[in-house]
Design a protein around this motif. Structure first.
Motif, mmCIF file in Angstrom:
data_model
loop_
_atom_site.group_PDB
_atom_site.id
_atom_site.type_symbol
_atom_site.label_atom_id
_atom_site.label_comp_id
_atom_site.label_asym_id
_atom_site.label_seq_id
_atom_site.Cartn_x
_atom_site.Cartn_y
_atom_site.Cartn_z
ATOM 1 N N GLU A 94 1.794 -11.110 -2.426
ATOM 2 C CA GLU A 94 1.567 -9.580 -3.231
ATOM 3 C C GLU A 94 2.905 -9.098 -3.613
ATOM 4 O OE1 GLU A 94 -1.974 -8.237 -2.485
ATOM 5 O OE2 GLU A 94 -3.183 -10.151 -2.957
ATOM 6 N N GLU A 95 3.588 -8.063 -2.049
ATOM 7 C CA GLU A 95 4.374 -7.510 -2.112
ATOM 8 C C GLU A 95 5.475 -8.755 -3.070
ATOM 9 O OE1 GLU A 95 4.357 -4.160 -0.790
ATOM 10 O OE2 GLU A 95 2.880 -4.602 -1.550
ATOM 11 N N GLY A 106 2.560 13.335 -5.418
ATOM 12 C CA GLY A 106 2.646 12.216 -5.098
ATOM 13 C C GLY A 106 3.519 11.783 -4.403
ATOM 14 N N LEU A 107 3.582 10.582 -3.598
ATOM 15 C CA LEU A 107 4.551 10.139 -2.975
ATOM 16 C C LEU A 107 4.513 8.402 -2.900
ATOM 17 C CD1 LEU A 107 3.319 11.417 0.580
ATOM 18 C CD2 LEU A 107 5.114 11.692 -0.612
ATOM 19 N N SER A 108 6.398 8.218 -3.532
ATOM 20 C CA SER A 108 6.488 6.582 -3.436
ATOM 21 C C SER A 108 6.003 5.637 -1.766
ATOM 22 C CB SER A 108 7.756 6.926 -3.861
ATOM 23 O OG SER A 108 8.916 7.398 -2.435
ATOM 24 N N GLU A 109 5.651 4.572 -1.933
ATOM 25 C CA GLU A 109 5.675 3.362 -0.384
ATOM 26 C C GLU A 109 6.742 4.385 -0.091
ATOM 27 O OE1 GLU A 109 3.847 0.090 -1.344
ATOM 28 O OE2 GLU A 109 3.057 0.275 -2.964
ATOM 29 N N ALA A 110 8.424 3.787 0.073
ATOM 30 C CA ALA A 110 9.228 3.907 1.085
ATOM 31 C C ALA A 110 8.740 5.914 1.320
ATOM 32 C CB ALA A 110 10.878 3.953 0.468
ATOM 33 N N GLU A 111 8.693 6.684 0.695
ATOM 34 C CA GLU A 111 9.101 7.846 0.821
ATOM 35 C C GLU A 111 7.461 7.942 2.069
ATOM 36 O OE1 GLU A 111 10.072 10.706 -2.948
ATOM 37 O OE2 GLU A 111 8.442 10.163 -2.476
ATOM 38 N N LEU A 112 6.196 7.609 1.761
ATOM 39 C CA LEU A 112 5.031 7.428 2.439
ATOM 40 C C LEU A 112 5.633 6.307 4.058
ATOM 41 C CD1 LEU A 112 2.319 8.448 3.369
ATOM 42 C CD2 LEU A 112 1.424 5.947 1.545
ATOM 43 N N LYS A 113 6.389 5.805 3.881
ATOM 44 C CA LYS A 113 6.616 4.900 5.212
ATOM 45 C C LYS A 113 7.573 5.900 6.228
ATOM 46 C CE LYS A 113 7.150 0.667 2.481
ATOM 47 N NZ LYS A 113 7.713 -0.074 2.289
ATOM 48 N N ASP A 114 8.252 6.259 5.710
ATOM 49 C CA ASP A 114 9.276 6.820 6.069
ATOM 50 C C ASP A 114 8.128 8.749 6.986
ATOM 51 O OD1 ASP A 114 11.335 5.530 5.973
ATOM 52 O OD2 ASP A 114 12.416 6.994 4.071
ATOM 53 N N VAL A 115 7.527 9.064 6.066
ATOM 54 C CA VAL A 115 6.604 9.784 6.622
ATOM 55 C C VAL A 115 5.456 9.383 7.993
ATOM 56 C CG1 VAL A 115 5.112 11.530 5.865
ATOM 57 C CG2 VAL A 115 7.113 11.371 4.486
ATOM 58 N N LEU A 116 5.304 8.326 7.527
ATOM 59 C CA LEU A 116 4.397 7.737 8.850
ATOM 60 C C LEU A 116 5.688 7.186 9.952
ATOM 61 C CD1 LEU A 116 2.266 5.167 6.931
ATOM 62 C CD2 LEU A 116 1.473 7.329 7.881
ATOM 63 N N SER A 117 6.911 7.091 9.731
ATOM 64 C CA SER A 117 7.905 6.894 10.945
ATOM 65 C C SER A 117 8.370 8.070 11.898
ATOM 66 C CB SER A 117 8.875 5.945 10.044
ATOM 67 O OG SER A 117 8.315 4.613 9.897
ATOM 68 N N LEU A 150 0.791 -2.709 8.197
ATOM 69 C CA LEU A 150 -0.754 -1.462 8.398
ATOM 70 C C LEU A 150 -0.946 -0.803 6.700
ATOM 71 C CD1 LEU A 150 -0.437 -0.271 12.103
ATOM 72 C CD2 LEU A 150 -1.218 -2.559 11.066
ATOM 73 N N TRP A 151 0.887 -0.456 5.985
ATOM 74 C CA TRP A 151 -0.123 0.511 4.955
ATOM 75 C C TRP A 151 -0.286 -0.335 4.095
ATOM 76 C CZ3 TRP A 151 -1.327 3.775 1.695
ATOM 77 C CH2 TRP A 151 -0.189 3.358 0.203
ATOM 78 N N VAL A 152 -0.338 -1.876 4.092
ATOM 79 C CA VAL A 152 0.025 -2.513 2.467
ATOM 80 C C VAL A 152 -1.841 -2.523 2.750
ATOM 81 C CG1 VAL A 152 0.644 -4.467 1.831
ATOM 82 C CG2 VAL A 152 1.730 -3.118 2.308
ATOM 83 N N ARG A 153 -1.940 -3.416 3.863
ATOM 84 C CA ARG A 153 -3.537 -3.582 4.011
ATOM 85 C C ARG A 153 -4.473 -2.715 3.933
ATOM 86 N NH1 ARG A 153 -3.740 -6.483 9.961
ATOM 87 N NH2 ARG A 153 -3.307 -8.430 9.161
#
Length: 1607
Positions: free
Chosen positions: A96-97, A636-647, A674-677
Motif C-alpha cells: 500500500e505504501e 496539518g503535518l506531512s507524513e515526513a514531518e510527522l515521522k521527523d517529529v516522532l523521532s 508503526l505510524w503506517v499501521r
C-alpha cells in the motif's frame, strides 16, 4: 507517478473544470514531493540502509528542496524486529505504501537493495472460498496437514464472497516451527492445484513469493514507468558460492529453521535477478565485492568503500530521475496550472464525499425551488447550518452536482470546500482563486495586478465581478462555499466583509457553517433575512440504516443477523451521518465469528470508543502523541514531518524501544511501520489537504478533534506537543546536532543523531521554507517560548523578509496579530506598525527584499538606539544584507520615513478611482468612502478592511451623509440618484431618482442634509431643491429656482425651521423647511458683483456664512445679511466647528480664524495661517484646540489654536492635492480626488513628543550644515526669520532675523557660512560657528528679489542670480571668518524669461538655466556666452561636478542632461518618466563624480552613472526632495516630511551582477540618448549668442565698499 505526470489539460477538460463539471477525475496531487519506497530484507541490508540514511538522504533532500520539492523516504523495515517485518499485515502495508509513493512522487518512487537473501514467503492473509476449497481438496489425503491449516484460518461470512482469514499471532500460542510447516503445506497444495489447472499462475505466486519480490514486481517489473522511477541496487559478493556453507556466509543467505541453507529460496532469488536483468536492465546497478570472512565488518575498507559508492550512486541516480521528471513537468506546464489544480482538488473531494449519499432528496428539491425563485431577482445568499457531522459537506457537494438539473439550464458552478487547501484557508486566497475561475469561465479579463497586490481591492473586484456576470445574461452562476467556519479570517472576525449581502439576478451564493459557532452568529448579524437560513437535519432512522447498508456494500461486506441487531440497538433511530460513519468504522472490522460489544450511543462516546480501540492496538502514548501533534499543527503535518517529529519525541522513542534496541549506534529514528499501521486504522478520520506544496494530514472530523484536545492535550501536554513541533520547525536538532535520550534496555544516556530535516529559511535563492514560515511562530507562541519568538521570528529581519517575499505582507501582519494578544512588547508593536506603514509601498512596488529592507530600515532606525534588543538587531541584520548585496543600492543610514508610533495610522487603498466623498460612522467604527467610479466602500477602521462594497451608483458619488447613530448612510451621485444604505448589513434600502438639472455641465446632487427629527432628506441639484420623505422615499415638496440663476449654497436652519438658499446672482430665498412654503425672497444687500463660492451653516445662530469670488465673507439669515470680512482673494472654503464657536475661511494660500460672538464672528488671531499652496480643505480638532488644513501641494498641516496658530506638524498626504479632510473622534482621514488611496491620522499622536521630532519646513528651501547636524529653513509663520533646527535633538535651536522674506538658502560647509537670499534682493551672510557680525551683499538694482544662489565646489566663488542679472563674488579665508569680495563680475542675460537656476565654477564660468528651458554657460573672464541645447520646460536644477569638468541639468519635463563644460556640448540626455508624475526636483554629483543622484517629482531618488547614463538605483522615499548634498559615501537630502535622508550608495564593480532598477516601478521608463560628437572645429570655435549677449564688466578687485556691516 500519479497525476503530477499528466500532460497539459485539453481545452475541453479545462472548460469543464472552469464550469464546475466534475466528471471522472483522477485524484489530483498538488504535492511537489519525491517519495521513495526502500525495499530490502531486514536482516541482510542493515549497513546499506544506515549508510544511505547518513550519507545519501540528506544530499538528495537538499537537492529536492532547492527545486521546491519535499523529500520523504519510506523504509518500513527500519527500527523493527524480524517478527514485525514478516507479519502478514506488514506485507499488505508495504504494498500500500509503495502504491502511495508511485502515485505521489515526482521522479523516483522505488529503490530496492538486493543482496543474497530472497527473504521469507509470507502466508496469505486471506484466501477466498473457492480457492480454499481447491486447496482443501488437495489436503484431504493428509488429515494432519488439513487440521493444521484449519486451525490457522477461520471462515468469515461477512466478506463478499466469504473468505478464510489468517488469524493474528496474538490469538493463539506462539507459532514457532508450525508456521514454517504451514507455509510448506500451503505451497505444496498450491503447487498441486496449479499443476492440475485448478488455480491461476497469479494465485500460485501468492504462496511462492517473498515480500521483496512482491515489492520489486509492483515497483519495477509491473510499473508503467519502468526504470524511470525505480532502481535496484544489487550487492554481488564474488566467490560467495564457494564459501556459501561457511558460518560467516550463512548470515548473508536464506537459511531454513534448522540453520541449513535454503536452496529453494536461493533458486527463487536467482530467478528474480534474471527477471530483472531481462525486463529492466537499465534499473539494475550492481556493486561487486570480493568475498572476505569479515565482509560486513565496519572496519573492512572494501565494505566501507562499497557503502560510499552506493550512497554516491543513489544520490546521482535519484537526482537525475528528479531532474528528468521536472523537465517533463516544465514542458507540460499549464498556464494558470495552480488554478486548475485547485479546482480539481475540490471537485475530486466533492466526488469522494458523495460516493455514498443517502436521504435529503426533499431538502435538495426545496433548495432547487428556492434557486429558481431567486433566478431573476436580487436575493440574499443562502446559509445551510447544522451540528458537526450532520452531512452539510456531502449535501453541498451533491447540490453542486445537481445544480444544472435543479435550475433547468446551463450553469457555472464554483465549489470550494474551505480549509481543505492552501487557496481556501483564508478569504484573500479564496477570492483570488474564485475571481480567476469566474473570469476564465465567462471570458472576462483576468484581475489586474494592482487588484491582486492590494488585498482590499480583491473584495471590491469580486463584488463587481458578480454584477458583471449577472448583466451578461449568460449562464447562471452558483457559488458554493462549504464550512465557512474553517476560513481563517472569518472565524476570528466580527464581520464577513467579503460576503455580498445581495446577490444580483442569475448569481447564487450558498454557504454552510456549523450551528452553535461564532461564525453563524456573525453571519446572522450580517445577513438579517431569516429566510436565508436553512437547517440541515438528521436522516430518519430508516435512512440511517440504509446509509450503513450502502457503506457496507461499498466495502463488499455484510453483517450477521446478530451483529446487525447489536448495531441497530446501539443506534436507535439514529440519522446523524457522522455518528453512523463512526459505527460503520467499527462494524466493518467485525468478522462473522466476532462477538460484538454494544456501541456507544452518542457521537462523542463513539469518538472516545475509537480512541480506546486505537490505544489498545497501538499503545496509549503513541496514539496520544501522534494525534496530539496533528491537532496542534497550524494547518496539518506531512507524513515526513510527522515521522521527523516522532523521532524527536523522547517519550515515544522510549516506549517504542522498550523491548528491543534500535538498529544503529549512530542515529535514532522512529520506526515508520508503526505510524503506517496507526494511519491505516485511523482511516477516514484523517484527511489530506494541499498546503505550501505539501500534502498535509489533518483530522477530518471536528468531533474527533475536540475529543483529542480533551483526551490528550489537557494541562501541560499541549505545550509539550507545541514545544517538540517548535524544535522541529526551528531546526534545533538537525544537521548533525545530537539529542540525548535514555532508552529502557540501554540504561545510560545516548547522544544520537535523529536525522531530521534541516530547517533553513531559504532552500535556495528563490525557494523559501514555507512550512517553517507557517508553523514555527504558531508553535513558539503556544509553547510559551516568547523570547525565542521575538528574537527568531517577529524581531528577525531575515525571517520577516523571507515571510514577506515568499508570501505577502498580509501573512506577515497575520503572524503579528496572532502573537500580539499574548505578549507585552512595545518593540514588537513598533515593528508591526512599521510593517503596516510599509504596505502601500509594497503594494505599489512589489514585495522585494531591497524594498522591504529600505522601508523598514528607514522607519526603524529612529529606535535602533533606544530599543537595541530587537529593533537594533533588526537594523544590523538589514545593513549586513545591504553590505553583501551584489547590486547597486541606496542604503539608509538614518530614519527618514514616517516612523511607527507617529500620527499616521494607516494608508489604505481599496478604490479604483479617486475619492470624492468621505463620512464617518463613529458609533460603528466605520468609514464610508464615495469614489469617482460610483462605488461606496465601507471600511472597518479597527481592522482596516473593507466591510461592504456598496454597488449601485453608475457615476461619481458627490456626497455621503451618515445618520441614525451611524447605522445608515445616504449617498448622492452624478447618476441623478440618492441611495440609502444600511451600514450594518451593507444592503441598499432605498433608491431615489432625483432628475436634478437637465444641464449636464452643472454639478448634480452636490449637497445633502438629513433631518432625522422630521424624517426628511434635502438634496440640492442645480436649480432645484428636493425634499424627500425618509419613510416613504417619496417627494415631499420641491423648490425650483431660476434656470438662469442656479443655487450656489443652501442651508437647513433647523432651529428656526428654515431653508435658506443663495443663488449665483445673489438672490436670497427663505422657505419653511417643513412645508416648502416661500417666506422671503430678496437680493443680498451687503454684496454686489460677486458670486458665492462656498458656504457653511451656523445652526446655533440660525445663519448661513457665505464666501464670495472677490473675497467677501457674509453672514446671511432670514431677513438680513451683513458683511463679516473682506479677504484679499476669493474664498475657497468655509468650515465651522461642531459647537459653532469657531469659523475658518480659506482664501488662496491662507486661512483666517474667526471666533463667535453676539454679533456673529470676529477675527480670532492677528495673523492668518499661511501655506505654500492653495488651501483646499480644513477640519477642526476634537476640542477646538487644533485645526487641520490640506493644500494643493499634498501637505496636511496641523495648527494649534491654543498657541496662537503655532504649526505643530506637517504631514504628507497621498501625493496628490489634499482635497478632503474628515474627522471622526481623534482620527482624521485625508483623501484626494486624484488618488485611490487615503490616509488615516491619529490626532492624539500629533501632540506627543517625538524623538526626534521632524522639522517643519514647507517651502523646500532647506539648507544643511555640519554634516547634517543642523537644518535651516524659513520660519513657519514668519518668513523674515530663518529657523536653525538641531536634527539630533529634534527641536529648534535658534532663529536668525533677516528682516525680509527669505527666497533661497545656501550653506558653505567648510567656511561655515549661511547665505540667505531675500525678496528685497539683499543677501545676508551669517557665520555659523559664532555670533560674529552679519555680512550684507546689496542687490545690483533696487527691489530686485534674489531668485537663486550657488557656491563653487571649493566654496571660493558665490553666484547670486536675480531675474536677469547674475553677480559673481569671491570668498577668501579670513579671521575670525571668511571675507567676501565683489561682485567680481556682473552680467545681464538680456532674455525675456527669468533665471531659474545657477551654478558657478572656480574659474568664473557661470551655468544658468531659464524658466523657459534655456541653458547657457557664461565665461565671465572672456565675456563669452555659450548656448547649450535648451530643455523643453523650466530648468529645475543645476550642479557642477567636483572636478568642474561636467555639469548636470534637470527640468520639469523629466529630462536630465550631462554636459561637458570644456567642449560646451551635451554628452548624455536621460529621460525618466513614471506613471505617477514626471519632473526633476534636484540633482548632484557624487564626491568622486562617478554618479549623479537626482530627486524626482514622483517622490523617488535615482542614481545613475556618469560614464554611460545607466540607471543604477531607484528608491521611493514617499516625499518630495528639493536638495541633495553629496557625502563621502552617498548623500543627504531634506524631505518635505521634515526628515533628513542619509544614505550610502554602494555600487559593486562592473563585473557584478546587475538587475533592472525599474523592475518594481510600474510603467516607469528610463531612456538614454548619447549626443553625437560634433565636429572639432565647431567645438573649438564657440559662438557668442545673439539675443543673450551679455554685457560683461570686469570689476575692480577692491570692491569691499559694497559689502556693508550690519550691527
Amino acid at each position: 507517478m500519479g497525476s503530477m505526470s499528466m500532460g497539459p489539460l485539453s481545452p475541453g477538460l479545462r472548460q469543464r473544470l472552469l464550469q464546475g463539471q466534475a466528471g471522472s477525475l483522477p485524484e489530483p496531487s498538488a504535492s511537489r514531493a519525491v517519495v521513495i519506497f526502500i525495499s530490502s530484507n531486514i536482516s541482510d541490508m542493515d549497513a546499506e540502509r544506515e549508510a544511505l540514511e547518513c550519507m545519501a538522504y540528506p544530499e538528495v533532500q537538499s537537492f529536492c528542496r532547492k527545486h521546491g520539492l519535499t523529500f520523504e523516504v519510506v523504509d518500513l523495515r527500519w527500527g523493527i524486529r524480524d517478527t514485525q517485518a514478516t507479519d502478514h499485515l506488514t506485507t499488505e502495508l508495504c504494498l500500500e505504501e509503495l502504491d502511495r509513493c508511485q502515485k505521489t512522487s515526482i521522479g523516483p518512487a522505488f529503490v530496492a537493495l538486493l543482496g543474497d537473501q530472497y527473504g521469507p514467503c509470507p502466508v496469505p492473509a486471506r484466501i477466498e472460498e473457492k480457492e480454499w476449497d481447491v486447496l482443501r481438496a488437495q489436503l484431504t489425503s493428509r488429515p494432519e496437514d488439513l487440521e493444521l491449516v484449519a486451525r490457522y484460518f477461520r471462515r468469515d461470512d461477512n466478506t463478499i464472497p466469504p473468505t478464510y482469514i489468517l488469524q493474528p499471532p496474538g490469538s493463539m500460542e506462539a507459532r514457532g516451527p508450525e508456521e514454517a510447516t504451514l507455509t510448506s503445506i500451503l505451497r505444496a497444495g498450491a503447487q498441486e492445484a496449479w499443476r492440475q489447472g485448478l488455480i491461476s499462475q497469479e494465485q500460485w505466486t501468492c504462496y511462492h513469493r517473498s515480500v521483496i519480490e512482491w515489492e520489486i514486481e509492483q515497483g519495477l517489473l509491473s510499473s508503467a514507468r519502468g526504470d524511470q522511477g525505480a532502481t535496484i541496487f544489487l550487492r554481488d559478493v564474488q566467490d560467495l558460492s564457494k564459501h556459501i556453507l561457511d558460518d560467516c556466509s550463512l548470515k548473508m543467505v536464506d537459511r531454513l529453521a534448522d540453520g541449513c541453507l535454503d536452496t529453494n529460496a536461493q533458486s527463487l532469488l536467482s530467478g528474480l535477478k534474471g527477471r530483472i536483468l531481462d525486463a529492466q536492465p537499465g534499473a539494475l546497478k550492481s556493486h561487486c565485492l570480493p568475498w572476505t570472512r569479515d565482509l560486513v565488518n565496519p572496519k573492512n575498507k572494501a565494505h566501507a568503500r562499497y557503502l560510499k559508492e552506493l550512497s554516491e550512486q543513489f544520490v546521482a541516480r535519484t537526482n537525475h530521475q528528479v531532474l528528468e521528471q521536472l523537465r517533463e513537468l516544465e514542458l507540460a506546464r499549464q498556464e494558470l496550472g495552480w488554478l486548475y489544480q485547485e479546482i480539481r482538488h475540490h471537485l475530486w473531494q466533492s466526488t469522494e464525499s458523495t460516493r455514498i449519499f443517502c436521504g435529503h432528496q426533499e431538502f435538495l428539491a426545496q433548495l432547487g425551488q428556492q434557486l429558481r425563485q431567486d433566478e431573476n431577482r436580487p436575493h440574499t445568499p443562502l446559509v445551510l447550518y447544522g451540528p458537526p457531522g450532520i452531512g452539510k459537506t456531502s449535501l453541498m457537494c451533491k447540490l453542486a452536482q445537481q445544480v444544472p438539473r435543479l435550475l433547468g439550464h446551463k450553469t457555472v458552478v464554483i465549489l470550494r470546500l474551505l480549509g481543505t487547501s492552501k487557496m481556501s484557508l483564508d478569504a484573500r486566497s479564496l477570492l483570488h482563486s474564485v475571481s480567476f475561475q469566474l473570469c476564465l469561465a465567462y471570458g472576462l479579463p483576468l484581475p489586474p495586478t494592482q487588484v491582486l497586490e492590494a488585498h482590499t481591492r480583491v473584495g471590491h473586484f469580486f463584488h463587481t465581478l458578480l454584477h458583471t456576470v449577472s448583466q451578461r445574461n449568460f449562464e447562471s452562476l452558483v457559488l458554493l462555499l462549504d464550512s465557512v467556519d474553517d476560513l481563517d479570517s472569518t472565524c476570528h472576525s466580527q464581520r464577513v466583509s467579503w460576503l455580498p449581502l445581495k446577490c444580483p439576478p442569475r448569481v447564487h451564493l450558498i454557504l454552510s457553517t456549523c450551528s452553535g459557532q461564532q461564525v453563524l452568529h456573525t453571519l446572522q448579524q450580517t445577513l438579517k433575512d431569516p429566510c436565508a437560513y436553512w437547517e440541515v437535519k438528521a436522516l430518519s432512522g430508516s435512512q440511517g440504516q440504509e446509509f450503513i447498508q450502502l457503506l457496507l456494500a461499498a466495502e463488499r461486506r455484510t453483517l450477521s443477523p446478530g451483529q446487525r441487531d447489536v448495531l441497530w440497538a446501539s443506534l436507535p433511530e439514529c440519522g446523524h451521518p457522522g455518528r453512523l460513519r463512526l459505527a460503520f468504522e467499527e462494524a466493518r472490522k467485525w468478522a462473522s465469528f466476532t462477538v460484538p460489544v454494544p456501541l456507544a450511543t452518542t457521537a462523542e462516546e463513539a469518538t472516545h470508543q475509537l480512541c480506546i480501540r486505537l490505544e489498545e492496538t497501538h499503545g496509549q502514548l503513541l496514539v496520544a502523541h501522534v494525534l496530539g501533534y496533528i491537532v496542534c499543527s497550524r494547518y496539518g503535518l506531512s507524513e515526513a514531518e510527522l515521522k521527523d517529529v516522532l523521532s524527536l519525541d523522547d517519550e515515544v522513542l522510549q516506549a517504542v524501544y522498550r523491548d528491543w534496541t534500535p538498529p544503529s549506534k549512530e542515529l535514532l529514528r522512529f520506526p515508520p511501520l508503526l505510524w503506517v499501521r496507526l494511519r491505516r486504522d485511523l482511516g477516514h478520520c484523517l484527511t489530506r489537504k494541499p498546503v505550501d506544496g505539501c500534502m498535509l494530514l489533518a483530522i477530518a472530523q471536528r468531533q474527533l478533534s475536540q475529543v483529542i484536545q480533551v483526551r490528550y492535550l489537557s494541562g501541560p501536554e499541549r505545550a509539550k506537543r507545541h514545544g517538540v513541533l517548535a524544535d522541529f520547525f526551528s531546526g534545533a536538532w538537525s544537521q548533525g546536532t545530537k539529542k540525548r535520550v535514555t532508552l529502557p534496555l540501554v540504561g545510560k544516556p545516548l547522544n544520537l543523531d535523529r536525522k531530521v530535516a534541516p530547517q533553513p529559511l531559504w532552500f535556495s535563492g528563490t525557494v523559501a521554507n514555507r512550512r517553517k514560515l507557517t508553523e514555527l511562530p504558531f508553535h513558539l507562541l503556544h509553547a510559551g517560548r516568547m523570547e525565542e519568538l521575538k528574537q527568531e521570528v517577529l524581531g528577525n529581519m531575515n525571517w520577516i523578509c523571507c515571510r514577506g517575499i515568499s508570501g505577502s505582507i498580509e501573512e506577515l501582519l497575520d503572524d503579528f496579530d496572532m502573537c500580539a494578544p499574548h505578549m507585552d512588547s512595545p518593540e514588537v508593536g513598533l515593528v508591526r506598525e512599521a510593517l503596516q506603514l510599509c504596505r502601500p509601498a509594497v503594494e505599489l512596488r512589489g514585495m522585494e527584499r531591497s524594498i522591504l529592507y529600505t522601508e523598514l530600515l528607514a522607519r526603524l532606525l529612529f529606535f535602533a538606539t533606544s530599543h537595541p534588543a530587537i529593533i537594533g538587531q533588526m537594523c544590523q541584520q538589514a545593513q549586513s544584507w545591504f553590505r553583501t548585496c551584489p547590486y547597486p543600492m541606496l542604503v539608509p543610514l538614518a530614519g527618514f520615513l514616517q516612523p511607527p508610533g507617529g500620527p499616521l495610522r494607516a494608508t489604505l487603498t481599496g478604490c479604483h478611482k479617486g475619492i470624492s466623498a468621505v463620512a464617518w460612522s463613529l458609533e460603528e467604527k466605520l468609514l464610508v468612502v464615495g469614489t469617482q467610479d460610483g462605488a461606496v466602500v465601507v471600511w472597518g477602521v479597527e481592522e482596516q478592511q473593507v466591510v461592504h462594497a456598496l454597488m449601485g451608483h453608475t457615476a461619481e458619488v458627490r456626497c455621503v451623509r451618515v445618520f441614525a447613530e451611524g447605522t445608515l448612510a445616504i449617498s448622492a451621485s452624478k447618476d441623478h440618484t440618492l441611495r440609502l444604505w444600511s451600514l450594518l448589513s451593507g444592503q441598499e434600502k432605498v433608491t431615489i431618482l432625483d432628475r436634478g438639472s437637465s444641464d449636464s455641465t452643472e454639478p448634480q446632487s452636490w449637497d445633502l442634509h438629513v433631518d432625522e427629527i422630521n424624517r426628511l432628506i434635502y438634496s440640492t441639484s442645480g436649480t432645484k431643491i428636493s425634499v424627500w420623505n425618509l419613510e416613504t422615499s417619496k417627494l415631499a415638496f420641491c423648490m425650483a429656482g431660476d434656470a438662469s440663476d442656479p443655487w450656489a449654497c443652501v442651508a437647513v436652519l433647523a432651529a428656526r425651521s428654515l431653508l435658506l438658499a443663495v443663488s449665483k446672482g445673489g438672490t436670497v430665498s427663505v422657505w419653511s423647511s417643513a412645508t416648502g412654503k416661500l417666506q422671503e425672497k430678496r437680493q443680498l444687500a451687503c454684496i454686489t458683483g460677486e458670486t458665492p463660492t462656498c458656504a457653511v451653516s451656523v445652526q446655533t445662530q440660525a445663519k448661513l456664512v457665505a464666501g464670495f469670488s472677490s473675497g467677501s465673507v457674509a453672514v446671511v439669515s432670514g431677513g438680513e445679511d451683513r458683511l463679516l470680512e473682506k479677504l484679499p482673494e476669493a474664498v475657497g472654503l468655509l468650515v465651522v466647528s461642531e459647537d459653532d464657536s469657531l469659523l475658518a475661511a480659506g482664501f488662496g494660500r491662507s486661512v483666517r480664524i474667526f471666533l463667535a460672538d453676539s454679533q456673529g464672528f470676529h477675527q480670532f488671531m492677528a495673523t492668518d495661517l499661511e501655506h505654500e499652496d492653495v488651501v483646499e480643505t480644513a477640519v477642526w480638532g476634537p476640542e477646538n484646540n487644533l485645526i487641520i488644513t490640506g493644500s494643493r501641494d499634498a501637505l496636511i498641516q496641523v495648527w494649534s489654536l491654543s498657541d496662537q496658530g503655532t504649526l505643530l506638524h506637517v504631514l504628507e498626504g497621498v501625493g496628490a492635492p489634499a482635497s478632503l479632510l474628515v474627522r471622526g473622534g481623534t482620527l482624521v482621514v485625508s483623501a484626494s480626488w486624484k488618488s485611490s488611496s487615503f490616509k488615516i491620522w491619529d490626532l492624539t499622536s500629533i501632540q506627543k513628543l517625538w524623538s526626534p521630532a521632524p522639522f517643519l519646513d514647507r517651502t523646500g528651501l532647506t539648507a544643511v550644515s555640519h554634516h547634517g547636524s543642523y537644518v535651516y529653513f524659513p520660519k513657519v509663520g514668519d518668513k523674515n526669520k530663518v529657523t536653525i533646527w538641531d536634527v539630533a535633538e529634534g527641536k529648534e535651536q535658534d532663529s536668525l532675523d533677516t528682516s525680509n522674506e527669505v527666497r533661497c538658502l545656501e550653506v558653505a560647509e567648510q567656511a561655515k557660512l549661511l547665505f540667505t537670499g531675500l525678496v528685497s534682493g539683499i543677501v545676508l551672510v551669517f557665520p555659523l560657528n559664532s555670533r560674529q557680525d552679519v555680512l550684507c551683499i546689496p542687490p545690483p538694482e533696487a527691489r530686485k528679489a534674489v531668485n537663486c544662489m550657488s557656491l563653487s565646489k571649493r566654496e571660493d566663488r558665490l553666484a547670486i542670480a536675480y531675474d536677469n542679472i547674475v553677480l559673481v563674488l569671491d570668498i577668501s579665508p579670513g579671521d575670525p571668518c571668511p571675507t567676501i569680495e565683489g561682485p567680481t563680475y556682473t552680467f545681464y542675460t538680456q532674455l525675456p524669461e527669468t533665471i531659474a537656476g545657477v551654478a558657478v565654477l572656480a574659474d568664473y564660468r557661470v551655468l544658468y538655466g531659464m524658466t523657459a528651458g534655456g541653458l547657457f554657460l557664461y565665461d565671465c573672464a572672456r565675456s563669452k556666452v555659450f548656448p547649450l541645447e535648451a530643455h523643453g520646460s523650466r530648468v529645475s536644477c543645476l550642479d557642477i561636478s567636483h572636478g568642474e569638468q561636467l555639469a548636470v541639468s534637470g527640468a520639469e519635463d523629466a529630462l536630465l542632461c550631462l554636459w561637458d563644460l570644456q567642449a560646451c556640448r551635451g554628452i548624455l540626455e536621460m529621460s525618466y518618466e513614471s506613471s505617477y508624475c514626471r519632473g526633476v526636483c534636484c540633482a548632484c554629483f557624487s564626491k568622486d563624480d562617478k554618479y549623479v543622484f537626482a530627486g524626482m517629482k514622483d517622490r523617488s531618488i535615482i542614481a545613475w552613472s556618469v560614464l554611460d547614463g545607466t540607471l543604477l538605483a531607484v528608491q521611493f522615499v514617499h516625499a518630495v526632495v528639493n536638495r541633495i548634498i553629496p557625502t563621502s559615501n552617498g548623500f543627504m537630502a531634506p524631505t518635505s516630511h521634515g526628515y533628513l535622508i542619509r544614505e550610502r550608495f554602494q555600487c559593486p564593480s562592473a563585473g557584478a551582477s546587475q538587475k533592472d532598477p525599474l523592475k518594481n516601478f510600474k510603467k516607469a521608463v528610463w531612456l538614454v540618448k548619447t549626443r553625437q560628437r560634433e565636429e572639432q572645429a565647431s567645438a573649438e570655435a564657440p559662438q557668442v549668442a545673439g539675443p543673450a549677449a551679455a554685457a560683461g564688466k570686469k570689476s575692480k578687485s577692491n570692491k569691499g565698499s559694497q559689502v556693508c556691516l550690519i550691527l
